[in-house]
Design an enzyme around this catalytic site. Structure first.
Site, mmCIF file in Angstrom:
data_model
loop_
_atom_site.group_PDB
_atom_site.id
_atom_site.type_symbol
_atom_site.label_atom_id
_atom_site.label_comp_id
_atom_site.label_asym_id
_atom_site.label_seq_id
_atom_site.Cartn_x
_atom_site.Cartn_y
_atom_site.Cartn_z
ATOM 1 N N GLY A 167 -6.227 1.244 -7.818
ATOM 2 C CA GLY A 167 -6.521 0.424 -6.625
ATOM 3 C C GLY A 167 -7.915 0.162 -6.217
ATOM 4 N N GLY A 199 -14.455 -8.129 -6.292
ATOM 5 C CA GLY A 199 -14.459 -8.044 -7.753
ATOM 6 C C GLY A 199 -15.399 -6.795 -8.393
ATOM 7 C CB SER A 200 -18.537 -8.225 -10.128
ATOM 8 O OG SER A 200 -17.882 -8.721 -11.011
ATOM 9 N NE ARG A 243 -1.114 -25.652 -43.776
ATOM 10 C CZ ARG A 243 -0.372 -26.562 -43.420
ATOM 11 N NH1 ARG A 243 1.076 -26.524 -44.030
ATOM 12 N NH2 ARG A 243 -0.604 -27.615 -42.786
ATOM 13 C CD GLU A 260 -10.484 -0.767 -17.481
ATOM 14 O OE1 GLU A 260 -11.360 0.167 -18.005
ATOM 15 O OE2 GLU A 260 -9.413 -0.573 -17.547
#
Length: 383
Positions: free
Chosen positions: A124, A131-132, A268, A363
């Site tokens: 958490g 965020g960053s 293919r 991350e």
């Protein structure tokens, strides 16, 4: 560094390959469509020791080195990155961090259950507004006698709705930035902690991703992991190793893209011949193959440094940066080989591209990795 795998490492890789073939690959597309991985996979991962890699056996772990851990996460990434994420977070970010920072009571209380798959952990850190910029998180833990009372919110939490324990980061002091942050181990059943699943993600759709809300969550002071005010160091040490796991998972995505593209190109036919004979198709396959090998070698270097007790944070950022961007390139090139068929989910490459895209974000975004690497090169912080 000896690039030849030991007998033990080779056996772990074969075990992971077989597990992916039997338990993951046949279900990956259905889990993606349903936006839900079968929760029973956790116990299966634990039974094989995949949730205990590098954790000491005295705490229920399966031991092993970080290269073995990278080999397993690569295979899981090849099968389904949503499953790889369960291991990377519950083991890589939570259990390993408890093993490194926890006191004896915390290790005994949590590690045997995390490594067996009896319980799942989540990490958490990320918040709606940070965020960053994790050093400026706003979730607050206030001391009240022998307890802390925690209020705040977290978002984009992998394993969030499945987890039994959250390694949560909150501000405990008045110091600015990262200096006032502490880490806590909080059972998710604690009163005041609520969870909401985030649905409709572009990729990793089978992974349980959640928002966490904390209103008056009371935990004992013994829930603190590591010293007070050192939570940012706890988080960064976890993420440095976590970036190796993400990089390994990205190698798996790129491998899956290569395998799918090579197989399709051989089957293919266009202009009266398999498209594998066309030079520009071979160029696409070549680019994927080179990215796979380069990303793997960067990842293995990190594992080697960790196991030798050498500094590895910058190398982990390099591996994560390159491997995540390479996974996107690989999946995109594979989709080009498939042409229009790659754009429908009957074939795997669309899912691979969707799953790969988030790897450049979480991350630590690719831009954050560049700042980390740049600071290591110059000694000058960009923040």
């Amino acid at each position: 560094m000896n690039l030849e795998l030991s007998a033990e490492q080779a056996a772990v890789r074969r075990l992971a390959e077989d597990f992916v073939h039997r338990e993951i690959a046949p279900h990956a597309a259905a889990w993606d469509r349903a936006e839900r991985v079968d929760p029973g996979i956790v116990r299966k991962l634990g039974a094989l020791g995949f949730l205990g890699l590098t954790v000491p056996e005295e705490y229920g772990g399966s031991g092993g080195d970080h290269l073995a851990y990278a080999l397993v996460t690569e295979e899981l990434g090849r099968g389904d990155s949503a499953v790889r994420g369960i291991v990377s977070v519950s083991l890589g970010l939570v259990a390993k961090t408890i093993a490194s920072w926890g006191d004896e009571e915390q290790k005994r209380a949590w590690l045997p259950r995390l490594t067996s798959g009896e319980v799942v952990g989540c990490f958490g850190l990320t918040e709606p507004g940070t965020g960053s910029d994790a050093g400026n998180l706003t979730t607050r833990a206030v001391r009240d006698g022998g307890d802390y009372v925690i209020d705040g919110a977290k978002t984009f939490i992998t394993n969030g709705t499945w987890a039994d324990v959250v390694l949560l980061f909150a501000r405990t002091g008045g110091a600015p930035g990262h200096q006032g942050i502490s880490a806590f181990l909080i059972p998710t059943g604690t009163p005041g902690l609520t969870r909401r699943e985030i649905r409709g993600k572009l990729g990793l759709r089978g992974q349980a991703t959640a928002e966490l809300a904390l209103e008056g969550v009371r935990v004992p002071a013994s829930a603190m992991l590591g010293p007070e005010g050192k939570g940012f160091s706890v988080a960064m040490s976890a993420l440095a190793k976590g970036r190796m796991s993400v990089a390994a998972g990205c190698v798996g995505i790129a491998r899956a893209a290569l395998d799918a593209a090579v197989g399709y190109a051989g089957e293919r036919e266009q202009f009266g011949t398999p498209i594998a004979r066309h030079q520009l198709v071979q160029e696409l396959l070549c680019d994927i193959a080179v990215d796979v090998d380069a990303a793997r070698l960067l990842t293995w270097r990190v594992a080697d440094l960790v196991d030798r007790g050498e500094p590895f944070a910058t190398e982990a950022s390099k591996a994560k940066l390159f491997a995540s961007e390479a996974a996107v390139r690989a999946a995109n090139n594979a989709l080009q080989v498939f042409g229009g068929y790659g754009y429908i989910d009957e074939y795997p490459v669309g899912k691979l591209l969707r799953d790969a895209r988030v790897m450049t974000l979480y991350e630590g975004t690719s831009q954050i990795q560049k700042l980390v690497i740049g600071r290591a090169l110059t000694g000058v912080s960009a923040f």
